[in-house]
Design a protein around this motif. Sequence first.
Motif, PDB file in Angstrom:
ATOM      1  N   LYS A   1      42.420  32.389 -26.697  1.00 11.48           N
ATOM      2  CA  LYS A   1      42.040  33.800 -27.176  1.00 11.48           C
ATOM      3  C   LYS A   1      41.223  33.484 -28.443  1.00 11.48           C
ATOM      4  O   LYS A   1      40.388  34.047 -28.844  1.00 11.48           O
ATOM      5  CB  LYS A   1      43.198  34.658 -26.907  1.00 11.48           C
ATOM      6  CG  LYS A   1      42.653  36.063 -27.187  1.00 11.48           C
ATOM      7  CD  LYS A   1      43.743  37.057 -27.739  1.00 11.48           C
ATOM      8  CE  LYS A   1      44.649  36.511 -28.528  1.00 11.48           C
ATOM      9  NZ  LYS A   1      46.107  37.546 -28.891  1.00 11.48           N
ATOM     10  N   ASN A   2      42.215  32.656 -29.334  1.00 11.24           N
ATOM     11  CA  ASN A   2      41.843  32.676 -30.716  1.00 11.24           C
ATOM     12  C   ASN A   2      40.423  31.886 -30.790  1.00 11.24           C
ATOM     13  O   ASN A   2      39.324  32.243 -31.713  1.00 11.24           O
ATOM     14  CB  ASN A   2      42.782  31.832 -31.532  1.00 11.24           C
ATOM     15  CG  ASN A   2      43.920  32.908 -31.855  1.00 11.24           C
ATOM     16  OD1 ASN A   2      43.918  34.003 -31.751  1.00 11.24           O
ATOM     17  ND2 ASN A   2      45.159  32.163 -32.057  1.00 11.24           N
TER      18      ASN A   2
ATOM     19  N   TRP B   1      52.168  29.665 -22.762  1.00 10.40           N
ATOM     20  CA  TRP B   1      52.146  30.772 -23.899  1.00 10.40           C
ATOM     21  C   TRP B   1      51.090  30.417 -24.766  1.00 10.40           C
ATOM     22  O   TRP B   1      50.098  31.303 -25.186  1.00 10.40           O
ATOM     23  CB  TRP B   1      53.530  31.271 -24.248  1.00 10.40           C
ATOM     24  CG  TRP B   1      53.516  32.634 -24.922  1.00 10.40           C
ATOM     25  CD1 TRP B   1      53.448  33.769 -24.560  1.00 10.40           C
ATOM     26  CD2 TRP B   1      53.203  32.655 -26.547  1.00 10.40           C
ATOM     27  NE1 TRP B   1      53.358  34.683 -25.681  1.00 10.40           N
ATOM     28  CE2 TRP B   1      53.257  33.871 -26.858  1.00 10.40           C
ATOM     29  CE3 TRP B   1      53.229  31.758 -27.484  1.00 10.40           C
ATOM     30  CZ2 TRP B   1      52.929  34.578 -28.162  1.00 10.40           C
ATOM     31  CZ3 TRP B   1      53.092  32.179 -28.745  1.00 10.40           C
ATOM     32  CH2 TRP B   1      52.961  33.437 -29.120  1.00 10.40           C
TER      33      TRP B   1
ATOM     34  N   ASN C   1      51.988  25.523 -33.563  1.00 14.89           N
ATOM     35  CA  ASN C   1      52.309  27.168 -33.906  1.00 14.89           C
ATOM     36  C   ASN C   1      51.616  27.136 -35.175  1.00 14.89           C
ATOM     37  O   ASN C   1      50.871  27.990 -35.716  1.00 14.89           O
ATOM     38  CB  ASN C   1      53.572  27.632 -34.051  1.00 14.89           C
ATOM     39  CG  ASN C   1      54.184  27.721 -32.677  1.00 14.89           C
ATOM     40  OD1 ASN C   1      53.571  27.941 -31.724  1.00 14.89           O
ATOM     41  ND2 ASN C   1      55.588  27.512 -32.521  1.00 14.89           N
TER      42      ASN C   1
ATOM     43  N   LYS D   1      47.319  31.674 -26.019  1.00 14.80           N
ATOM     44  CA  LYS D   1      47.114  32.327 -27.179  1.00 14.80           C
ATOM     45  C   LYS D   1      45.961  31.720 -28.089  1.00 14.80           C
ATOM     46  O   LYS D   1      44.988  32.279 -28.693  1.00 14.80           O
ATOM     47  CB  LYS D   1      48.380  32.159 -28.362  1.00 14.80           C
ATOM     48  CG  LYS D   1      48.420  32.836 -29.498  1.00 14.80           C
ATOM     49  CD  LYS D   1      48.559  34.304 -29.319  1.00 14.80           C
ATOM     50  CE  LYS D   1      49.100  35.049 -30.611  1.00 14.80           C
ATOM     51  NZ  LYS D   1      49.223  36.387 -30.536  1.00 14.80           N
TER      52      LYS D   1
ATOM     53  N   GLU E   1      50.758  40.207 -24.180  1.00 12.25           N
ATOM     54  CA  GLU E   1      49.323  39.650 -24.771  1.00 12.25           C
ATOM     55  C   GLU E   1      48.088  40.093 -24.200  1.00 12.25           C
ATOM     56  O   GLU E   1      46.981  39.838 -24.626  1.00 12.25           O
ATOM     57  CB  GLU E   1      49.445  37.920 -24.587  1.00 12.25           C
ATOM     58  CG  GLU E   1      50.554  37.340 -25.251  1.00 12.25           C
ATOM     59  CD  GLU E   1      50.627  37.317 -26.608  1.00 12.25           C
ATOM     60  OE1 GLU E   1      49.515  37.335 -27.308  1.00 12.25           O
ATOM     61  OE2 GLU E   1      51.503  37.609 -27.332  1.00 12.25           O
TER      62      GLU E   1
ATOM     63  N   GLN F   1      48.097  34.521 -18.726  1.00  9.08           N
ATOM     64  CA  GLN F   1      48.808  35.752 -19.217  1.00  9.08           C
ATOM     65  C   GLN F   1      49.400  36.407 -17.939  1.00  9.08           C
ATOM     66  O   GLN F   1      50.672  36.522 -17.681  1.00  9.08           O
ATOM     67  CB  GLN F   1      48.192  36.567 -20.163  1.00  9.08           C
ATOM     68  CG  GLN F   1      47.863  35.811 -21.477  1.00  9.08           C
ATOM     69  CD  GLN F   1      46.871  36.309 -22.290  1.00  9.08           C
ATOM     70  OE1 GLN F   1      46.307  37.475 -21.901  1.00  9.08           O
ATOM     71  NE2 GLN F   1      46.658  36.158 -23.543  1.00  9.08           N
TER      72      GLN F   1
ATOM     73  N   THR G   1      43.803  40.606 -25.135  1.00 10.98           N
ATOM     74  CA  THR G   1      42.849  39.894 -24.486  1.00 10.98           C
ATOM     75  C   THR G   1      41.783  40.718 -23.663  1.00 10.98           C
ATOM     76  O   THR G   1      40.583  40.467 -23.714  1.00 10.98           O
ATOM     77  CB  THR G   1      43.389  39.050 -23.232  1.00 10.98           C
ATOM     78  OG1 THR G   1      44.523  38.070 -24.081  1.00 10.98           O
ATOM     79  CG2 THR G   1      42.401  38.001 -22.852  1.00 10.98           C
TER      80      THR G   1
ATOM     81  N   ASN H   1      47.893  26.550 -35.154  1.00 13.00           N
ATOM     82  CA  ASN H   1      47.345  27.869 -34.722  1.00 13.00           C
ATOM     83  C   ASN H   1      47.203  29.103 -35.994  1.00 13.00           C
ATOM     84  O   ASN H   1      46.161  29.622 -36.183  1.00 13.00           O
ATOM     85  CB  ASN H   1      47.915  28.478 -33.646  1.00 13.00           C
ATOM     86  CG  ASN H   1      47.415  29.714 -33.142  1.00 13.00           C
ATOM     87  OD1 ASN H   1      46.428  29.558 -32.476  1.00 13.00           O
ATOM     88  ND2 ASN H   1      47.990  30.716 -33.136  1.00 13.00           N
TER      89      ASN H   1
ATOM     90  N   TYR I   1      52.956  37.330 -19.383  1.00 11.43           N
ATOM     91  CA  TYR I   1      52.929  37.407 -20.596  1.00 11.43           C
ATOM     92  C   TYR I   1      52.486  38.983 -21.070  1.00 11.43           C
ATOM     93  O   TYR I   1      51.286  38.855 -21.670  1.00 11.43           O
ATOM     94  CB  TYR I   1      52.254  36.292 -21.388  1.00 11.43           C
ATOM     95  CG  TYR I   1      52.939  34.954 -21.114  1.00 11.43           C
ATOM     96  CD1 TYR I   1      54.285  34.884 -21.196  1.00 11.43           C
ATOM     97  CD2 TYR I   1      52.137  34.046 -20.981  1.00 11.43           C
ATOM     98  CE1 TYR I   1      54.600  33.675 -20.799  1.00 11.43           C
ATOM     99  CE2 TYR I   1      52.511  32.532 -20.860  1.00 11.43           C
ATOM    100  CZ  TYR I   1      53.907  32.419 -20.649  1.00 11.43           C
ATOM    101  OH  TYR I   1      54.793  31.337 -20.286  1.00 11.43           O
TER     102      TYR I   1
END
Length: 622
Positions: A223-224, A216, A180, A220, A257, A249, A261, A183, A254
């Motif tokens: 996508k980043n 999850w 986490n 995330k 999110e 997702q 996206t 990220n 999810y």
Amino acid sequence: MIIDSLKIITQTTGNDSIKATAYGKLGWLTINRDVERAKAYVDSSYALFQKLNDQNGMAVNDYRYGVINRVSGNYASALESMDKYLTYAEIKSDSFNLANGYYQKGVIYSLQGDYERSLKEYHKALNIYEAQNNATGIGFTLNSLGIVYKNLKKYPEAIESYQRAVKIHEKNEDLNNLANVYNSIGAVYAEQNKSDLALEYYNKTLAIDIEIQNNWGTAKVSKNIALIHIDKKKYNEALKFLNNALEIQKQHNYSSEIAETLAQLSKAYMELGDLDQSESLIKQVSQHKIPSKKVHQDVHLQAFSLYDKLGNTRQALYHHKKYTVYKDSIFNENNIKNINTLQVQYETEKKDKALLQQQLQIEQNENALRKKKTQYNYMTGIAIFFLLSVLLTWLIYRQRQKRKDQEILTLKREHQIKTLETLIEGEEKERLRIAKELHDGVNGDLSAIKFKLVSLQEMNNRVINEAVEMIDKSCQQVRAISHNLIPPSLESFSLVEAIDMFCQNINNSYDIKVDFHFIGNSINLRKKEEVNIFRIIQELVSNSIKHAEASEINVQMSHREQSIFIIVEDDGKGFDFNNVKSEGIGLMNLRSRVEFLQAEMDVISNDKGTSFTIEIDTQKLE
């Protein structure tokens, strides 16, 4: 694996408290893998704790519901569950659980773009964690504070919080929280256009999330990474990561999110010149929850850019106005002022009366809003009650139908057993009749003939001597047949003694070795069950003699607790039990008797011999 062990506990334990705890832990461990399944596990746990009136268990599940709803994007429900959890923690004066609850509320407010409330909850949690010297709690709270500072573009403060968190998580080897933080650091560098540094930290995050199966987190960070490729104008690379994120997702629901996206996918296709696909994706955004003001801002900015390229001035202007509204809402002067005040409050540990008054006003406004919603909630309650009544009626109907089906099945089974019992009793009666006729009729006639022939032996006739010997053998065979049809040993002796005598008679009558062994407790069954067991062994031994060309037969019988085991083995030529072209009367009788005893039969046969194993459950016979 922990999850597999917990599943076994839920399936095997009869203790509701242990089962409820196992379901709750399963829910917590699967939140980042499958949020719907996680909710189902927690539902089961909550129902059992409610049945046990276990207030602590229900409170822990309120916390889990809060996290599940937060991951799913249901922020109002998440806050409601977390407030219930905090109320219980306050009653118990449990400072550790209070800190956990404050932290989760901070996360929810941050996702909603309410950074003022978010920082306030984080600071309350951090104060408790620091007082308890809880390194893990301090670490993930610092990471979350960094996210808020990053969203407010206070990059130095964000990096400082992140670096403090990294040291703690690396020391504790806490991979989940370390991913986490990596990220989050990558996101700060991305916003500062330091794309190489951002990719370095994003790739670290992706490797950890894949290793710990954090779906999850994988979505995330994918996508980043895509956003970095978009900034570098590598749109095809971006599409690969965005589509991977979207698939995860959707697969795991999810929903909070998905909107963001889709907006980024729209941007990638727009830059590739596929404006139709870009517009189709931006229109899909409205079908999903938009979880925060920040995402609203990004969606409207993309929509503005797209419609500006399409030459649709009216739509472009509309989305630009919306983008401006959300941007101003997040970064208005009062908001920044209050956030800075909260930061000073945390660092100096002083109370700010103005903030308390403002909080009181907010609470008063919320109370007024609750009053306005009372009527709506009342109607909602009636609707829920009606739905529950319908569901309960349906469940009662289903339960009754299941009972009826079970009764029909039981009646069919009883009829089948009675039919088999009647057939077997008829067979035993017919055996008795034939045995008596052989003994009283044929055997008597043979004896009379023998007597007359003996009187002629004085003539020293060789033919007559041979006839007498043949009649003697015939008498022996008649007696053997008569005894096999209705063995007198069963009338006078126990089942085990009767089987032993039968095996000895076979040894005396045939050129074959038959061994019988019995171990375990004595057997006390009704006569019809004993007769069927005796007939099964008799049939198996006879088959070995007639068909297997065996030289040795081994009969074993054991009785332990409620199980009787019968094993009949020979060293004959074997056969394929499952592919016998036509079953004779012997095999048909064998199957019928096994079925009557509700027993299980297993057959192993090859060129080295044949083995029949039969297991009888005496409880079923009762």
